[in-house]
Design a protein around this motif. Structure first.
Motif, PDB file in Angstrom:
ATOM      1  N   GLN A  91       0.810  -1.220   0.000  1.00 55.57           N
ATOM      2  CA  GLN A  91       0.000   0.000   0.000  1.00 55.57           C
ATOM      3  C   GLN A  91       0.841   1.267   0.000  1.00 55.57           C
ATOM      4  O   GLN A  91       0.333   2.345  -0.291  1.00 55.57           O
ATOM      5  CB  GLN A  91      -0.917   0.020   1.213  1.00 55.57           C
ATOM      6  N   ALA A  92       2.115   1.175   0.290  1.00 54.58           N
ATOM      7  CA  ALA A  92       2.957   2.368   0.395  1.00 54.58           C
ATOM      8  C   ALA A  92       2.994   3.152  -0.902  1.00 54.58           C
ATOM      9  O   ALA A  92       2.975   4.379  -0.900  1.00 54.58           O
ATOM     10  CB  ALA A  92       4.369   1.984   0.826  1.00 54.58           C
ATOM     11  N   ALA A  93       3.020   2.475  -2.042  1.00 56.67           N
ATOM     12  CA  ALA A  93       3.097   3.157  -3.333  1.00 56.67           C
ATOM     13  C   ALA A  93       1.834   3.961  -3.637  1.00 56.67           C
ATOM     14  O   ALA A  93       1.865   4.895  -4.429  1.00 56.67           O
ATOM     15  CB  ALA A  93       3.361   2.153  -4.439  1.00 56.67           C
TER      16      ALA A  93
ATOM     17  N   VAL B  33      11.240   3.241  13.795  1.00 56.08           N
ATOM     18  CA  VAL B  33      11.128   3.554  12.371  1.00 56.08           C
ATOM     19  C   VAL B  33      11.539   2.342  11.550  1.00 56.08           C
ATOM     20  O   VAL B  33      12.468   1.631  11.908  1.00 56.08           O
ATOM     21  CB  VAL B  33      12.000   4.794  12.005  1.00 56.08           C
ATOM     22  N   ASP B  34      10.790   2.113  10.470  1.00 52.06           N
ATOM     23  CA  ASP B  34      11.120   1.093   9.481  1.00 52.06           C
ATOM     24  C   ASP B  34      11.100   1.757   8.114  1.00 52.06           C
ATOM     25  O   ASP B  34      10.301   2.663   7.862  1.00 52.06           O
ATOM     26  CB  ASP B  34      10.111  -0.056   9.500  1.00 52.06           C
ATOM     27  N   VAL B  35      11.949   1.278   7.222  1.00 52.80           N
ATOM     28  CA  VAL B  35      12.033   1.819   5.865  1.00 52.80           C
ATOM     29  C   VAL B  35      11.263   0.910   4.917  1.00 52.80           C
ATOM     30  O   VAL B  35      11.361  -0.305   4.998  1.00 52.80           O
ATOM     31  CB  VAL B  35      13.507   1.896   5.405  1.00 52.80           C
ATOM     32  N   VAL B  36      10.488   1.537   4.032  1.00 51.02           N
ATOM     33  CA  VAL B  36       9.817   0.802   2.962  1.00 51.02           C
ATOM     34  C   VAL B  36      10.295   1.400   1.642  1.00 51.02           C
ATOM     35  O   VAL B  36      10.796   2.514   1.626  1.00 51.02           O
ATOM     36  CB  VAL B  36       8.279   0.950   3.036  1.00 51.02           C
ATOM     37  N   PRO B  37      10.161   0.666   0.530  1.00 51.17           N
ATOM     38  CA  PRO B  37      10.610   1.207  -0.761  1.00 51.17           C
ATOM     39  C   PRO B  37       9.982   2.567  -1.079  1.00 51.17           C
ATOM     40  O   PRO B  37       8.944   2.938  -0.536  1.00 51.17           O
ATOM     41  CB  PRO B  37      10.159   0.139  -1.757  1.00 51.17           C
ATOM     42  N   ASP B  38      10.624   3.259  -2.000  1.00 50.55           N
ATOM     43  CA  ASP B  38      10.152   4.550  -2.504  1.00 50.55           C
ATOM     44  C   ASP B  38      10.196   5.656  -1.457  1.00 50.55           C
ATOM     45  O   ASP B  38       9.341   6.536  -1.431  1.00 50.55           O
ATOM     46  CB  ASP B  38       8.737   4.431  -3.094  1.00 50.55           C
ATOM     47  N   TYR B  39      11.196   5.602  -0.587  1.00 47.90           N
ATOM     48  CA  TYR B  39      11.433   6.660   0.404  1.00 47.90           C
ATOM     49  C   TYR B  39      10.237   6.875   1.331  1.00 47.90           C
ATOM     50  O   TYR B  39       9.810   7.993   1.586  1.00 47.90           O
ATOM     51  CB  TYR B  39      11.838   7.963  -0.284  1.00 47.90           C
ATOM     52  N   VAL B  40       9.716   5.796   1.829  1.00 50.98           N
ATOM     53  CA  VAL B  40       8.613   5.833   2.775  1.00 50.98           C
ATOM     54  C   VAL B  40       9.114   5.301   4.109  1.00 50.98           C
ATOM     55  O   VAL B  40       9.859   4.325   4.158  1.00 50.98           O
ATOM     56  CB  VAL B  40       7.420   4.986   2.268  1.00 50.98           C
ATOM     57  N   LEU B  41       8.707   5.977   5.185  1.00 56.19           N
ATOM     58  CA  LEU B  41       9.056   5.539   6.541  1.00 56.19           C
ATOM     59  C   LEU B  41       7.790   5.150   7.284  1.00 56.19           C
ATOM     60  O   LEU B  41       6.782   5.843   7.212  1.00 56.19           O
ATOM     61  CB  LEU B  41       9.744   6.670   7.306  1.00 56.19           C
ATOM     62  N   LEU B  42       7.869   4.039   7.987  1.00 61.41           N
ATOM     63  CA  LEU B  42       6.794   3.627   8.874  1.00 61.41           C
ATOM     64  C   LEU B  42       7.235   4.014  10.275  1.00 61.41           C
ATOM     65  O   LEU B  42       8.271   3.560  10.756  1.00 61.41           O
ATOM     66  CB  LEU B  42       6.561   2.127   8.790  1.00 61.41           C
ATOM     67  N   LEU B  43       6.470   4.874  10.919  1.00 62.91           N
ATOM     68  CA  LEU B  43       6.858   5.430  12.205  1.00 62.91           C
ATOM     69  C   LEU B  43       5.929   4.975  13.319  1.00 62.91           C
ATOM     70  O   LEU B  43       4.716   4.938  13.154  1.00 62.91           O
ATOM     71  CB  LEU B  43       6.822   6.966  12.140  1.00 62.91           C
TER      72      LEU B  43
ATOM     73  N   ASP C 213       0.454   5.336  18.255  1.00 62.33           N
ATOM     74  CA  ASP C 213       0.045   5.476  16.858  1.00 62.33           C
ATOM     75  C   ASP C 213       1.137   4.976  15.931  1.00 62.33           C
ATOM     76  O   ASP C 213       2.328   5.140  16.196  1.00 62.33           O
ATOM     77  CB  ASP C 213      -0.247   6.934  16.509  1.00 62.33           C
ATOM     78  N   LYS C 214       0.703   4.400  14.816  1.00 60.92           N
ATOM     79  CA  LYS C 214       1.601   3.978  13.742  1.00 60.92           C
ATOM     80  C   LYS C 214       1.212   4.774  12.514  1.00 60.92           C
ATOM     81  O   LYS C 214       0.042   4.813  12.133  1.00 60.92           O
ATOM     82  CB  LYS C 214       1.458   2.483  13.504  1.00 60.92           C
ATOM     83  N   ARG C 215       2.194   5.453  11.927  1.00 55.65           N
ATOM     84  CA  ARG C 215       1.893   6.333  10.807  1.00 55.65           C
ATOM     85  C   ARG C 215       2.934   6.177   9.707  1.00 55.65           C
ATOM     86  O   ARG C 215       4.027   5.694   9.941  1.00 55.65           O
ATOM     87  CB  ARG C 215       1.799   7.781  11.291  1.00 55.65           C
ATOM     88  N   VAL C 216       2.561   6.617   8.514  1.00 55.29           N
ATOM     89  CA  VAL C 216       3.394   6.499   7.321  1.00 55.29           C
ATOM     90  C   VAL C 216       3.842   7.896   6.904  1.00 55.29           C
ATOM     91  O   VAL C 216       3.015   8.799   6.740  1.00 55.29           O
ATOM     92  CB  VAL C 216       2.593   5.841   6.172  1.00 55.29           C
ATOM     93  N   PHE C 217       5.154   8.070   6.723  1.00 52.05           N
ATOM     94  CA  PHE C 217       5.708   9.343   6.286  1.00 52.05           C
ATOM     95  C   PHE C 217       6.317   9.160   4.899  1.00 52.05           C
ATOM     96  O   PHE C 217       7.174   8.311   4.699  1.00 52.05           O
ATOM     97  CB  PHE C 217       6.781   9.823   7.256  1.00 52.05           C
ATOM     98  N   ILE C 218       5.863   9.956   3.947  1.00 50.25           N
ATOM     99  CA  ILE C 218       6.383   9.908   2.585  1.00 50.25           C
ATOM    100  C   ILE C 218       7.481  10.960   2.484  1.00 50.25           C
ATOM    101  O   ILE C 218       7.211  12.162   2.442  1.00 50.25           O
ATOM    102  CB  ILE C 218       5.272  10.172   1.558  1.00 50.25           C
ATOM    103  N   ALA C 219       8.719  10.513   2.456  1.00 47.31           N
ATOM    104  CA  ALA C 219       9.860  11.422   2.497  1.00 47.31           C
ATOM    105  C   ALA C 219      10.243  11.977   1.128  1.00 47.31           C
ATOM    106  O   ALA C 219      10.883  13.020   1.040  1.00 47.31           O
ATOM    107  CB  ALA C 219      11.066  10.708   3.116  1.00 47.31           C
ATOM    108  N   ALA C 220       9.850  11.309   0.043  1.00 42.28           N
ATOM    109  CA  ALA C 220      10.302  11.677  -1.298  1.00 42.28           C
ATOM    110  C   ALA C 220      10.184  13.175  -1.619  1.00 42.28           C
ATOM    111  O   ALA C 220      11.136  13.753  -2.156  1.00 42.28           O
ATOM    112  CB  ALA C 220       9.586  10.835  -2.345  1.00 42.28           C
TER     113      ALA C 220
END
Length: 109
Positions: free
Chosen positions: A8-10, A39-49, A55-62
């Motif tokens: 779902q990150a993409a 923090v965990d790293v997912v492809p396409d410069y996404v961080l799972l925080l 709370d668990k949230r998704v940060f799009i760093a790109a």
């Protein structure tokens, strides 16, 4: 593992300043500065925080990697060296985002 389906990150899109302002108005009672605890790293410069409140949230760093010192993080090996220090996300060479950046600019995981 923060329990976020990696596929779902993409599909995620960064939130605009208007969306963040609208959300802040609706959630004014919520503190804006929460410490990142993992923090965990997912492809396409996404961080799972993971935050201190659970709370668990998704940060799009790109979108941030086009500016200043953050351009160095386009190197995927360097980006993968992310870690938590003093409640925020950091990389080697003192590259870090301000802690208040994360919670409001993230999407729920």
């Amino acid at each position: 593992d923060l329990g976020f389906p990696l596929g779902q990150a993409a599909d995620l899109k960064p939130q605009s300043d208007a969306e963040i302002a609208r959300k802040r108005g609706a959630e004014a009672a919520r503190p804006q500065l929460l410490e990142v605890v993992n923090v965990d790293v997912v492809p396409d410069y996404v961080l799972l925080l993971g935050f201190e409140n659970g709370d668990k949230r998704v940060f799009i760093a790109a979108p941030y990697l086009e500016k200043g010192v953050f351009q160095h993080l386009k190197d995927t090996l360097l980006f993968a060296e992310v870690h938590v220090d003093k409640g925020t996300v950091c990389w080697p060479d003192d590259i870090e985002f301000a802690p208040e950046t994360f919670y409001d600019r993230c999407q729920p995981a």
